[in-house]
Design a protein around this motif. Structure first.
Motif, mmCIF file in Angstrom:
data_model
loop_
_atom_site.group_PDB
_atom_site.id
_atom_site.type_symbol
_atom_site.label_atom_id
_atom_site.label_comp_id
_atom_site.label_asym_id
_atom_site.label_seq_id
_atom_site.Cartn_x
_atom_site.Cartn_y
_atom_site.Cartn_z
ATOM 1 N N PHE A 138 -14.125 -58.941 -56.833
ATOM 2 C CA PHE A 138 -13.235 -57.907 -56.772
ATOM 3 C C PHE A 138 -13.410 -57.184 -57.629
ATOM 4 O O PHE A 138 -12.563 -56.265 -57.546
ATOM 5 N N ASP A 139 -14.404 -57.421 -58.378
ATOM 6 C CA ASP A 139 -14.744 -56.167 -59.463
ATOM 7 C C ASP A 139 -15.543 -54.946 -59.212
ATOM 8 O O ASP A 139 -15.777 -54.102 -60.246
ATOM 9 N N GLU B 214 -5.756 -61.074 -55.839
ATOM 10 C CA GLU B 214 -5.391 -62.738 -56.830
ATOM 11 C C GLU B 214 -5.098 -63.085 -56.313
ATOM 12 O O GLU B 214 -4.632 -64.147 -55.456
ATOM 13 N N GLN B 215 -3.452 -62.459 -56.082
ATOM 14 C CA GLN B 215 -2.304 -63.282 -55.260
ATOM 15 C C GLN B 215 -1.925 -63.545 -54.202
ATOM 16 O O GLN B 215 -1.985 -64.598 -53.700
ATOM 17 N N LYS C 250 1.560 -58.578 -45.892
ATOM 18 C CA LYS C 250 3.162 -59.642 -46.046
ATOM 19 C C LYS C 250 3.448 -59.298 -47.712
ATOM 20 O O LYS C 250 4.326 -58.668 -48.468
ATOM 21 N N ILE C 251 2.409 -60.101 -48.293
ATOM 22 C CA ILE C 251 2.034 -60.015 -49.716
ATOM 23 C C ILE C 251 2.044 -59.051 -50.683
ATOM 24 O O ILE C 251 2.280 -58.801 -51.740
ATOM 25 N N LEU C 252 1.041 -58.124 -49.658
ATOM 26 C CA LEU C 252 0.571 -56.151 -50.295
ATOM 27 C C LEU C 252 1.704 -55.536 -49.706
ATOM 28 O O LEU C 252 0.462 -54.304 -50.571
ATOM 29 N N GLY C 253 2.406 -55.723 -48.844
ATOM 30 C CA GLY C 253 3.117 -54.826 -48.317
ATOM 31 C C GLY C 253 2.118 -53.441 -48.203
ATOM 32 O O GLY C 253 2.338 -52.984 -48.460
ATOM 33 N N ARG D 193 -7.261 -50.514 -60.839
ATOM 34 C CA ARG D 193 -7.761 -51.596 -59.785
ATOM 35 C C ARG D 193 -7.719 -52.657 -60.787
ATOM 36 O O ARG D 193 -8.152 -53.501 -59.519
ATOM 37 N N ALA D 194 -7.502 -52.792 -61.656
ATOM 38 C CA ALA D 194 -6.806 -53.878 -62.491
ATOM 39 C C ALA D 194 -5.546 -54.178 -61.110
ATOM 40 O O ALA D 194 -5.545 -55.551 -60.685
ATOM 41 N N ALA D 195 -4.353 -53.211 -60.619
ATOM 42 C CA ALA D 195 -3.695 -53.524 -60.340
ATOM 43 C C ALA D 195 -3.346 -54.568 -58.665
ATOM 44 O O ALA D 195 -3.039 -54.960 -58.480
#
Length: 174
Positions: free
Chosen positions: A101-102, A120-121, A171-174, A112-114
């Motif tokens: 994902f980099d 990743e989550q 769902k997780i990413l909203g 990008r980090a967020a």
């Protein structure tokens, strides 16, 4: 024409011994394959060598490529496998799927980090089977049909699993 059809056509020409096809293939996907190799090796010199070796492998294995499948995915798999071999030879741990994902371009480092942390989550929340299918679909650029062939699963199972995984990630990413 789309990239996939062009790549498949070039691989067929390569199998027939058309040397110009190799140059065209390199011009079309060489840069993308470099980033595939770099994401695994984490070393520019190693990545360049891997890409060079990959194009030699494409010439040697072009007659094994079957047209209905994704030519770019086939090339990316060969490149990734060669990169993994280089990393294993030097005794370093192989790159984790999350490391791929980099590769975002032109995005603020904090953003990008967020984004990476969120993805990743979401990926960690998937089952290993779902995660593998998502990676094959998005990272390796394989079709549902190609994933079914590679994993030995029925196409309908792959499609359902991919759909379920993407819904879970949404769902997780909203």
């Amino acid at each position: 024409m789309n990239d996939s059809a062009d790549i498949n056509r070039l691989l067929k020409r390569l199998a027939r011994g058309d040397e110009d096809a190799l140059d065209e293939l390199y011009a079309m996907i060489g840069g993308r394959l470099f980033y595939v190799a770099l994401s695994v090796t984490r070393n520019r010199a190693d990545a360049e060598e891997v890409v060079s070796d990959a194009f030699v492998a494409f010439v040697q294995k072009a007659n094994t490529f079957r047209a209905p499948f994704n030519g770019y995915g086939w090339c990316a798999r060969i490149t990734r496998n060669l990169a993994l071999n280089v990393v294993r030879k030097r005794g370093a741990p192989t790159a984790d799927i999350d490391d791929f994902f980099d590769l975002s371009d032109g995005v603020d480092e904090a953003e990008r980090a967020a984004d990476k942390a969120a993805v990743e989550q979401a990926m960690r929340a998937l089952t290993p089977e779902e995660r593998r299918i998502v990676v094959l679909y998005y990272y390796d650029d394989l079709t549902v049909r190609e994933i079914a062939f590679e994993t030995g699963m029925p196409k309908s199972t792959v499609a359902r699993t991919l759909k379920r995984a993407l819904e879970s990630m949404r769902k997780i990413l909203g």
